[in-house]
Design a protein around this motif. Structure first.
Motif, short mmCIF file in Angstrom:
data_model
loop_
_atom_site.label_atom_id
_atom_site.label_comp_id
_atom_site.label_asym_id
_atom_site.label_seq_id
_atom_site.Cartn_x
_atom_site.Cartn_y
_atom_site.Cartn_z
N SER A 342 36.92 -14.54 29.74
CA SER A 342 37.52 -15.91 29.29
C SER A 342 36.46 -17.02 29.13
N ALA A 343 35.49 -17.22 30.19
CA ALA A 343 34.48 -18.13 29.88
C ALA A 343 33.64 -17.81 28.59
N HIS A 344 33.54 -16.67 28.24
CA HIS A 344 32.83 -16.58 27.06
C HIS A 344 33.53 -16.89 25.67
N VAL A 345 34.82 -16.80 25.78
CA VAL A 345 35.67 -17.25 24.72
C VAL A 345 35.71 -18.63 24.70
N HIS A 346 35.81 -19.35 25.81
CA HIS A 346 35.76 -20.97 26.08
C HIS A 346 34.19 -21.36 25.58
N ASP A 347 33.24 -20.72 25.63
CA ASP A 347 31.84 -20.99 25.11
C ASP A 347 31.89 -20.89 23.57
N LEU A 348 32.61 -19.95 23.07
CA LEU A 348 32.73 -19.65 21.71
C LEU A 348 33.55 -20.50 20.85
N LEU A 349 34.47 -20.80 21.55
CA LEU A 349 35.56 -21.95 21.04
C LEU A 349 34.79 -23.21 20.90
N THR A 350 34.11 -23.46 22.23
CA THR A 350 33.38 -24.83 22.06
C THR A 350 32.53 -24.98 21.18
N ASP A 351 31.68 -23.87 20.95
CA ASP A 351 30.61 -23.87 19.86
C ASP A 351 31.35 -23.89 18.49
N ALA A 352 32.76 -23.58 18.22
CA ALA A 352 33.21 -23.70 16.92
C ALA A 352 33.47 -25.07 16.71
N VAL A 353 34.12 -25.67 17.72
CA VAL A 353 34.69 -26.96 17.34
C VAL A 353 33.49 -27.91 17.16
N VAL A 354 32.47 -27.57 18.15
CA VAL A 354 31.10 -28.36 17.67
C VAL A 354 30.72 -28.06 16.32
N GLU A 355 30.69 -27.07 15.83
CA GLU A 355 30.32 -26.88 14.55
C GLU A 355 30.88 -27.43 13.50
N ARG A 356 32.36 -27.48 13.52
CA ARG A 356 33.11 -27.92 12.82
C ARG A 356 32.97 -29.48 12.69
N GLU A 358 30.42 -31.12 13.30
CA GLU A 358 29.18 -31.53 12.98
C GLU A 358 29.22 -31.52 11.28
N GLU A 359 29.88 -30.45 10.76
CA GLU A 359 29.96 -30.06 9.42
C GLU A 359 30.75 -31.29 8.70
N THR A 360 31.88 -31.63 9.60
CA THR A 360 32.72 -32.86 9.06
C THR A 360 31.48 -34.18 8.86
#
Length: 712
Positions: A342-356, A358-360
């Motif tokens: 769960s903690a790993h998924v939270h990190d992956l989702l955080t990274d995905a939100v940040v990445e999107r 930054e793309e925006t």
């Protein structure tokens, strides 16, 4: 006629003088002990001011406890060395008036300086000239028994007079400390290293339980770090634990949890009896692997996950999920792996939100005004929630700061919607529900326990509802494999109630009495509670009555310990009279024993006797004989042992008398035993082993009632 006065001889005068001198020493020791208690009471009345003071108060509380319990046996022995020095031994050490700078008044029996009291012999006096046993009652010296170590007396017992006197005392229904009369082979076991498992094979009356309990006291005294984790004492029954309950407190030890294998898992209790053949099946070592594989199968398989955050969808592909699973499950229980995933998924989702984001932002910098307006609106919504406090349109690059990312990660971790989604994909499981599902499903058993035959699987799946004894180790194993769904328990400071309430408490040492009764899965329970393998197991493989098929210690423990264990033997029978032990040879042969029975060293002078009785007269004749025994052993105890099928009728006829099966009598003792229907006991499962137990419970007198065959 003139009166003739008999003058005491020189030996009597010398003995009385010596006893008077010992009384003076005992008086001095008690006076010093009382002073120490007063000082401790005064110190413990002061409030603790810091952690160091708290630790000091715990030590003082322990010291006060051991001094209080030393009312009996404060001094029980004396060593006179060849260099003319004299040392007194007792249950606890008592310093001289000047504390550590003075010679101690009493040496603790567990101290290295006291060992010669138990091991010195005429052949190897170890620098000692004489050993003296001092019998006391509270603050009064009753008698002394001197044992020269110059070869002028011949005995293979240490303090023979004191030992035999103690053995001849009436039984009280409670075990007492035997620190004053320990023998050489017993002392060797008591002081053995705590490293690694040690199995002590001892026949009836060899002092197995005495050795086990005094070993606990010795280890806690010598290896202080064990007290921080505590010692687990496992016995065969609650009645047995009650019988031994006073020994360790009397020796000043309180860092103890006493239990049976059936009571080791909080919240789970045995609800019914079970057939022996089913108990044997469920006690086998194969279940450890079966449950391990079954628990592993409950972990989700890698698959892509689609998560929603702030109304937008984020896809985590199968590769990322597989990597997260591999990292989370390595070396972790099911629920610990779930938390890590769960903690790993939270990190992956955080990274995905940040990445999107930054793309925006990158697109904004290219002059896409329509996206800029959309992003500003999103930032305003986030700002209202306190997510992007560190982001403002005034920043030159518009990139989220480290603080912003941490706040975002915290919000994602606290999101109930994400928790619900993960719970559906990787659910929280209950060990008892999963075990019931496994044991009730033939297909699951065939898949995960392939070594079971069809008939064995059917015996398990057709069981009635309700927990049985053999279920407890399986619940324990699966609970360990699944782990705590909330969080791992923190060990913290040892408190008996705290340790007993935590299934996963790790102890510094485990002692098992009547260890021959444990199944292979119960041995696994022991290992989980002491992964350091600091374990002392005492028992008699010839007294085994459990459903398992072990007839040697290797068969009993190899599945748990492999070859990493040591066996030692107690060879002398102190409790059971020679007259009774002479009856056991044919019983042992019928039991299939490969062990040499212990050598009895005392005689009660009472030959075992038997009476024939008709079936219809058993209860009345038993009542008459028990009454006769009770009168002969006034102040002592009488026990009745009978086949299980006769217990109800005998208990009804003998109110207030201890009446039990051979299995339940294991580890107990009485002055006199009435054995009813020995043939009936022998006919029970592993009955010859049970009969061996029943014959050897008395310290003085054994009577038997033989049931005459009916004439057709």
């Amino acid at each position: 006629m003139n009166d003739v006065t008999t003058l005491p001889n020189q030996d009597t005068i010398a003995n009385e003088t010596a006893a008077s001198q010992e009384q003076s020493i005992l008086d001095e020791a008690f006076a010093r002990r009382d002073d120490l208690l007063s000082e401790l009471d005064a110190e413990l009345d002061k409030p603790a001011t810091d952690a160091v003071h708290h630790a000091r108060m715990r030590m003082m509380t322990q010291r006060r406890s051991e001094l209080r319990y030393a009312e009996q046996g404060l001094i029980f022995g004396r060593l006179d060395s060849l260099d003319q020095s004299v040392r007194h031994l007792g249950r606890v050490g008592i310093p001289g008036a000047d504390g550590d700078d003075d010679e101690p008044l009493v040496i603790d029996w567990r101290a290295p300086a006291a060992r010669a009291f138990y091991t010195a012999t005429a052949v190897d006096p170890q620098g000692q000239a004489r050993r003296r046993h001092i019998r006391t009652d509270g603050r009064t010296v009753l008698s002394i028994d001197d044992e020269p170590l110059d070869g002028s007396t011949a005995s293979d017992l240490v303090g023979e007079g004191a030992l035999l006197a103690a053995l001849d005392e009436r039984r009280t229904g409670r075990m007492n400390s035997a620190a004053a009369t320990l023998q050489v082979e017993q002392d060797d076991v008591i002081r053995a290293s705590p490293q690694g498992p040690i199995v002590v094979q001892g026949g009836p009356g060899t002092g197995k339980t005495v050795v086990a309990l005094h070993r606990v006291a010795y280890l806690l005294f010598t290896h202080a770090q064990l007290a921080a984790q505590g010692v687990l004492v496992l016995g065969p029954s609650m009645r047995f634990l009650d019988y031994i309950a006073q020994v360790l407190p009397a020796l000043g030890e309180t860092a103890i949890v006493s239990a049976t294998c059936d009571t080791l898992v909080p919240g789970i209790a045995v609800e019914r009896d079970e057939p022996r053949h089913v108990a044997e099946i469920k006690g086998r070592a194969l279940w450890q692997k079966a449950l391990t594989d079954y628990a592993a199968s409950l972990t989700p398989r890698p698959a892509a996950l689609e998560l929603v955050w702030e109304g937008e969808k984020y896809a985590l592909d199968e590769r990322r999920i597989a990597n997260a699973l591999a990292s989370a499950t390595s070396g972790r229980s099911y629920h610990a792996a779930r938390a890590a995933f769960s903690a790993h998924v939270h990190d992956l989702l955080t990274d995905a939100v940040v990445e999107r984001s930054e793309e925006t932002l990158a697109q904004m910098e290219e002059g896409l005004e329509d996206l800029l307006g959309s992003f500003d609106a999103k930032l305003e919504r986030a700002d209202d929630r306190g997510v992007a406090d560190g982001v403002s349109g005034a920043e030159a690059d518009g990139v989220l700061s480290e603080e912003d990312i941490e706040r975002l990660r915290d919000r994602i971790a606290d999101d109930r919607g994400l928790d619900d989604l993960l719970a559906q994909w990787w659910p929280i499981l209950d060990a008892t529900d999963e075990l019931v599902r496994l044991l009730g499903d033939d297909e699951l058993l065939q898949e995960w326990a392939p070594d079971l035959t069809e008939a064995e699987r059917e015996a398990i799946t057709q069981e009635s509802s309700g927990w049985v004894s053999s279920d407890i180790p399986l619940v324990d194993a699966l609970s360990d494999l699944l782990g705590n769904p909330l969080s791992d328990s923190e060990q913290g400071e040892f408190l008996a109630d705290r340790a007993a309430s935590q299934r996963d408490w790790v102890y510094g040492h485990v002692v098992i009495d009547e260890a021959q009764e444990l199944s292979e899965m119960q041995w696994q329970m022991v290992l989980r509670r002491c992964p350091s393998r600091s374990i002392t197991a005492v028992g008699d493989i010839d007294q085994a009555e459990a459903p398992h098929r072990h007839v040697t210690w290797a068969q009993a423990v190899d599945a748990a310990f492999g070859e990493r264990w040591t066996e030692t033997k107690l060879t002398i029978c102190y409790r059971t009279p020679l007259e009774v032990m002479q009856l056991t040879a044919p019983v042992l042969r019928n039991a299939g024993s490969v062990n040499e029975p212990p050598r009895a060293v005392r005689s009660s002078g009472i030959e075992p006797w038997s009476r024939d009785v008709a079936e219809s007269d058993i209860a009345a004749e038993a009542a008459r004989l028990v009454d006769d025994l009770a009168q002969r052993w006034t102040g002592g105890t009488v026990g009745v042992i009978a086949p299980i099928g006769r217990l109800a009728a005998l208990r009804a006829a003998l109110p207030g008398v201890t009446v039990m099966s051979a299995t339940d009598s294991k580890g107990l003792e009485w002055d006199a035993t009435l054995l009813v229907d020995a043939d009936g006991i022998a006919a029970e499962p592993r009955g010859w082993n049970g009969l061996y137990v029943a014959l050897t419970r008395c310290t003085q007198e054994l009577g038997q009632l033989h049931v005459m065959e009916r004439i057709s």
